[in-house]
Write an enzyme that holds these catalytic residues in place. Structure first.
Site, PDB file in Angstrom:
ATOM      1  N   LYS A  34       0.818  -1.216   0.000  1.00  0.00           N
ATOM      2  CA  LYS A  34       0.000   0.000   0.000  1.00  0.00           C
ATOM      3  C   LYS A  34       0.851   1.265   0.000  1.00  0.00           C
ATOM      4  CE  LYS A  34      -4.268  -1.967   1.668  1.00  0.00           C
ATOM      5  NZ  LYS A  34      -3.834  -3.380   1.807  1.00  0.00           N
TER       6      LYS A  34
HETATM    7  C1  LIG Z   1      -4.391  -4.501   1.086  1.00  0.00           C
HETATM    8  C2  LIG Z   1      -3.581  -5.742   0.954  1.00  0.00           C
HETATM    9  C3  LIG Z   1      -3.916  -6.772   0.039  1.00  0.00           C
HETATM   10  C4  LIG Z   1      -5.167  -6.722  -0.826  1.00  0.00           C
HETATM   11  O1  LIG Z   1      -5.126  -5.729  -1.813  1.00  0.00           O
HETATM   12  P1  LIG Z   1      -6.501  -5.210  -2.458  1.00  0.00           P
HETATM   13  O2  LIG Z   1      -6.109  -4.036  -3.301  1.00  0.00           O
HETATM   14  O3  LIG Z   1      -7.374  -4.824  -1.308  1.00  0.00           O
HETATM   15  O4  LIG Z   1      -7.055  -6.327  -3.253  1.00  0.00           O
HETATM   16  C5  LIG Z   1      -3.082  -7.862  -0.036  1.00  0.00           C
HETATM   17  N1  LIG Z   1      -1.987  -7.975   0.757  1.00  0.00           N
HETATM   18  C6  LIG Z   1      -1.639  -7.021   1.633  1.00  0.00           C
HETATM   19  C7  LIG Z   1      -0.448  -7.224   2.493  1.00  0.00           C
HETATM   20  C8  LIG Z   1      -2.413  -5.870   1.771  1.00  0.00           C
HETATM   21  O5  LIG Z   1      -2.071  -4.920   2.670  1.00  0.00           O
END
Ligand SMILES: *Cc1c(COP(=O)(O)O)cnc(C)c1O
Length: 470
Positions: A114
């Site tokens: 993120k």
């Molecule tokens: C947010 C997240 C995901 C999922 O991503 P999306 O965009 O919500 O599908 C997968 N792995 C980690 C570690 C995350 O923080």
């Protein structure tokens, strides 16, 4: 260069430019924003493949941003966003063996993918506010991961404050440290006496207090902000390029990409990247036991279930907030149909589509399979996968059909020491391997949090107090 306009999936918003789309987040008609048209890079893959990550990001984002930002400013925003990463490559791509590769998206400040979007979004918010004047007070509730990436995206930024609510004593000590040790004065951690749901519902009450919301310029750090998606499009070009370069193949060599999926933001960026000419064959969608999306891509039925907590908590969702963007394309970019289907889903908790989209293959990995994958890659390749990445690798090894797959590594394993110990047994070697210096550094720091009951008036008083005369 032409200006790029954004429209809503539900058709009820006049087209806006990129900065306006960033500040709007969710479209005002309840839909999600999308660019009117998607640029194509198909003719320039070879040239793009030689660029550094920030420069590639600049080239990919330019047509999406349009004339709204001067080129030099966009380039500077991106350079600063990725200067906080702990490796010059930004996103290293490593071989896992057996035709699988892992794109390590977790080299940013909070060790999760993120950061790729939120480091950029923080700089972008600051830039837009400086251009247009005004300030933004971000209010969010988190069960752990998004909160820390959002805090690190805007800490110390001019014109921005961030208030993050989390359930006191119910996030892991490590997650709390990643949020509450940040010393910047614009960061406010509110540990509420209650559950995550209590946090969510008091947040909603504050946002529904419209006079308060307007007076204090409240905004959200939503996973539906288009700027987050477009920042993620970049690595769907970058990762195939790195694999091809190492293997001495041309830049237009195609791969499958496996994506650990929750809210459908990450994999939707892959879908846009493919439309924009990224060398991707199939998108392999991987979920944990919370498998609404796996069920949808395998049966056509999108039906809400209940959320079960797993060892990959950032994928524990039932309704995927970015799904509507995909639905819009699936129904031939028809806003009326999209709106009708979403309304049907809101009232019946279910919608059904005919046909199958060959771009996607979908599978789920349960906890036992995920733990076994962590163990296998540790033993065979001496590579430690975090539980989210391990869900993707598990499904990729099942669905690869003999092709090479790039798996997205979405978090560093040190963020999930308990799952790692469950998978590998608790030994000194394992504990050592599941460490990261950035997390060790937080151990001695003081927590800056305010414990508060989840009551609207109390939260609003606190915000008022902290913002003083602003
Ligand atoms: C947010 C997240 C995901 C999922 O991503 P999306 O965009 O919500 O599908 C997968 N792995 C980690 C570690 C995350 O923080």
């Amino acid at each position: 260069m032409s200006s790029c306009k954004y429209i809503s999936t539900r058709g009820g918003v006049a087209a806006v430019d990129f900065p306006a789309s960033v500040m709007m987040g969710l479209a005002e008609d309840g839909g999600l924003l999308l660019p009117e048209s998607i640029p194509s890079f198909a003719g320039e893959l070879e040239a793009l493949s030689g660029l550094t990550y920030p420069e590639l990001a600049f080239r990919i984002l330019t047509p999406f941003v349009g004339e709204a930002l001067p080129a030099a400013d966009l380039r500077d925003l991106l350079a600063r966003s990725y200067a906080t990463f702990d490796t010059a490559e930004t996103v290293p791509v490593v071989p896992l063996g057996g035709g699988l590769h892992l794109a390590e998206l977790f080299h940013g400040p909070t060790l999760a993918f993120k950061d790729i979007a939120l480091q950029f979004l923080g700089n972008l918010f600051e830039y837009i506010l400086q251009q247009k004047g005004g300030h933004l007070n971000i209010l969010g509730a988190t069960s752990g991961d998004t909160g820390s990436a959002a805090i690190h995206g805007v800490r110390g930024k001019k014109g921005i404050n961030i208030f993050i609510l989390y359930p006191d004593g119910r996030v892991s000590p490590l997650q709390e440290r990643q949020m509450a040790t940040v010393p910047d004065a614009n960061v406010h951690c509110l540990a509420i006496r209650g559950t995550f749901d209590d946090g969510q519902s008091v947040l909603k009450e504050v946002f529904n207090d419209l006079p308060f919301k307007r007076q204090f310029s409240l905004g959200a750090v939503n996973s539906v902000n288009w700027a987050r998606i477009v920042a993620q499009v970049v690595y769907y070009f970058w990762a195939p390029f790195q694999v091809s370069k190492k293997a001495g193949r041309p830049a237009d060599t195609y791969y499958d990409v496996a994506v650990p999926t929750g809210n459908f933001g990450d994999i939707f960026a892959g879908y846009i990247a493919k439309k924009a000419g990224a060398p991707i064959d199939r998108l392999i969608l991987a979920t944990n036991e919370n498998d609404i999306l796996t069920r949808f891509f395998n049966t056509g039925e999108y039906r809400r279930g209940s959320v079960n907590p797993t060892i990959s908590p950032s994928m524990d969702i039932q309704v995927a907030s970015n799904f509507e963007r995909y639905l819009y394309f699936r129904v031939g970019q028809d806003p009326a149909r999209t709106k009708a289907l979403m309304q049907e889903f809101a009232s019946t908790k279910c919608l059904v589509l005919d046909g199958h989209d060959p771009v996607f293959a979908a599978g789920k990995a349960n906890t036992a399979e995920t733990l076994a994958t962590i163990k296998r890659y540790w033993q065979d390749a001496h590579y430690l996968l975090d539980p989210h990445s391990a869900v993707g690798v598990t499904v990729a090894s099942r669905l690869h059909q003999g092709r090479e797959v790039i798996c997205l590594g979405t978090a560093h394993p040190a963020k999930f020491p308990q799952a790692i110990c469950t998978a590998l047994g608790d030994s000194a070697e394992v504990r050592q391997a599941a460490k990261h210096p950035a997390l060790e550094k937080l151990l001695g720091l003081e927590l800056r949090k305010t414990i508060v009951d989840p009551k609207r008036e109390l939260i609003e008083d606190l915000i008022r107090q902290r913002l003083g005369g602003k």
